[in-house]
Design a protein around this motif. Sequence first.
Motif, PDB file in Angstrom:
ATOM      1  N   PHE A  14       0.828  -1.198   0.000  1.00 25.73           N
ATOM      2  CA  PHE A  14       0.000   0.000   0.000  1.00 25.73           C
ATOM      3  C   PHE A  14       0.865   1.252   0.000  1.00 25.73           C
ATOM      4  O   PHE A  14       0.582   2.221  -0.685  1.00 25.73           O
ATOM      5  N   VAL A  15       1.927   1.190   0.762  1.00 25.91           N
ATOM      6  CA  VAL A  15       2.811   2.328   0.888  1.00 25.91           C
ATOM      7  C   VAL A  15       3.405   2.718  -0.455  1.00 25.91           C
ATOM      8  O   VAL A  15       3.481   3.871  -0.812  1.00 25.91           O
ATOM      9  N   LEU A  16       3.837   1.765  -1.216  1.00 24.46           N
ATOM     10  CA  LEU A  16       4.501   2.059  -2.482  1.00 24.46           C
ATOM     11  C   LEU A  16       3.598   1.854  -3.682  1.00 24.46           C
ATOM     12  O   LEU A  16       4.039   1.972  -4.812  1.00 24.46           O
ATOM     13  N   SER A  17       2.346   1.559  -3.441  1.00 24.11           N
ATOM     14  CA  SER A  17       1.365   1.371  -4.512  1.00 24.11           C
ATOM     15  C   SER A  17       1.803   0.312  -5.510  1.00 24.11           C
ATOM     16  O   SER A  17       1.609   0.440  -6.712  1.00 24.11           O
ATOM     17  N   TRP A  18       2.403  -0.747  -5.015  1.00 25.24           N
ATOM     18  CA  TRP A  18       2.920  -1.789  -5.903  1.00 25.24           C
ATOM     19  C   TRP A  18       1.829  -2.642  -6.506  1.00 25.24           C
ATOM     20  O   TRP A  18       2.096  -3.439  -7.386  1.00 25.24           O
ATOM     21  N   PRO A  30       1.408   7.395   2.657  1.00 30.22           N
ATOM     22  CA  PRO A  30       0.982   7.592   4.039  1.00 30.22           C
ATOM     23  C   PRO A  30       2.177   8.025   4.894  1.00 30.22           C
ATOM     24  O   PRO A  30       3.326   7.733   4.568  1.00 30.22           O
ATOM     25  N   GLU A  31       1.900   8.688   5.994  1.00 35.89           N
ATOM     26  CA  GLU A  31       2.964   9.184   6.865  1.00 35.89           C
ATOM     27  C   GLU A  31       3.936   8.099   7.341  1.00 35.89           C
ATOM     28  O   GLU A  31       5.142   8.332   7.375  1.00 35.89           O
ATOM     29  N   PRO A  32       3.459   6.885   7.715  1.00 36.00           N
ATOM     30  CA  PRO A  32       4.429   5.860   8.144  1.00 36.00           C
ATOM     31  C   PRO A  32       5.455   5.528   7.059  1.00 36.00           C
ATOM     32  O   PRO A  32       6.620   5.312   7.357  1.00 36.00           O
ATOM     33  N   ALA A  33       5.024   5.520   5.821  1.00 36.87           N
ATOM     34  CA  ALA A  33       5.951   5.226   4.728  1.00 36.87           C
ATOM     35  C   ALA A  33       6.963   6.339   4.573  1.00 36.87           C
ATOM     36  O   ALA A  33       8.159   6.103   4.404  1.00 36.87           O
ATOM     37  N   LYS A  34       6.477   7.574   4.638  1.00 40.50           N
ATOM     38  CA  LYS A  34       7.388   8.715   4.546  1.00 40.50           C
ATOM     39  C   LYS A  34       8.397   8.671   5.689  1.00 40.50           C
ATOM     40  O   LYS A  34       9.580   8.945   5.496  1.00 40.50           O
ATOM     41  N   LYS A  35       7.904   8.305   6.872  1.00 35.32           N
ATOM     42  CA  LYS A  35       8.785   8.209   8.041  1.00 35.32           C
ATOM     43  C   LYS A  35       9.882   7.178   7.811  1.00 35.32           C
ATOM     44  O   LYS A  35      11.060   7.446   8.052  1.00 35.32           O
ATOM     45  N   CYS A  36       9.503   6.008   7.300  1.00 38.26           N
ATOM     46  CA  CYS A  36      10.483   4.942   7.088  1.00 38.26           C
ATOM     47  C   CYS A  36      11.468   5.296   5.978  1.00 38.26           C
ATOM     48  O   CYS A  36      12.658   5.002   6.093  1.00 38.26           O
ATOM     49  N   CYS A  70      11.511  -1.458   8.789  1.00 37.27           N
ATOM     50  CA  CYS A  70      10.721  -0.381   9.402  1.00 37.27           C
ATOM     51  C   CYS A  70       9.242  -0.533   9.067  1.00 37.27           C
ATOM     52  O   CYS A  70       8.385  -0.450   9.951  1.00 37.27           O
ATOM     53  N   ILE A  71       8.946  -0.790   7.801  1.00 37.70           N
ATOM     54  CA  ILE A  71       7.559  -0.914   7.365  1.00 37.70           C
ATOM     55  C   ILE A  71       6.868  -2.094   8.051  1.00 37.70           C
ATOM     56  O   ILE A  71       5.758  -1.957   8.560  1.00 37.70           O
ATOM     57  N   VAL A  72       7.513  -3.260   8.078  1.00 37.90           N
ATOM     58  CA  VAL A  72       6.828  -4.428   8.645  1.00 37.90           C
ATOM     59  C   VAL A  72       6.728  -4.360  10.160  1.00 37.90           C
ATOM     60  O   VAL A  72       5.763  -4.853  10.736  1.00 37.90           O
ATOM     61  N   GLU A  73       7.696  -3.729  10.800  1.00 35.39           N
ATOM     62  CA  GLU A  73       7.605  -3.553  12.251  1.00 35.39           C
ATOM     63  C   GLU A  73       6.495  -2.547  12.583  1.00 35.39           C
ATOM     64  O   GLU A  73       5.672  -2.795  13.455  1.00 35.39           O
ATOM     65  N   ASP A  74       6.497  -1.412  11.888  1.00 33.39           N
ATOM     66  CA  ASP A  74       5.468  -0.396  12.139  1.00 33.39           C
ATOM     67  C   ASP A  74       4.077  -0.912  11.800  1.00 33.39           C
ATOM     68  O   ASP A  74       3.099  -0.544  12.440  1.00 33.39           O
TER      69      ASP A  74
END
Length: 132
Positions: A14-18, A30-36, A70-74
């Motif tokens: 979802f984060v990278l729209s793959w 989304p903000e979590p993706a930008k954060k990571c 980071c993504i999978v932990e968050d």
Amino acid sequence: MKYLCVVFVAVTCFVLSWCQSSPKPESALPEPAKKCLAQENVDYQYAIDFHSGKIKLEDVSAAFKCFIHCIVEDGGYMKDGQILEENIVKAAENITSVDQVRKIISNCKIVKGGNACEMSFNTYMCISSELK
């Protein structure tokens, strides 16, 4: 491809729209993706290039592996090197069979890595290969 979105890598997808034919602009993340991305100093285009196959597996940067971590932990799909099976099953319950998800997780629980980032990345790659 829907399985890739749900099983373990749901947040990454979802984060990278793959799951779509063309990625969304970085500003739409989304903000979590930008954060990571920022935390691991990974360029958004690098992530897109990895997904499209432009970056060979042996050439993947340590920073990108930590981005996946980071993504999978968050996202709550891994913690301290362990797959959080019930969280993955819950995320997938409306899209695919629970039995299939559990089988994939079982096949990939044995994956190892030299550190947390490698472990997350190797698990990501295992699940990706199980889905093909």
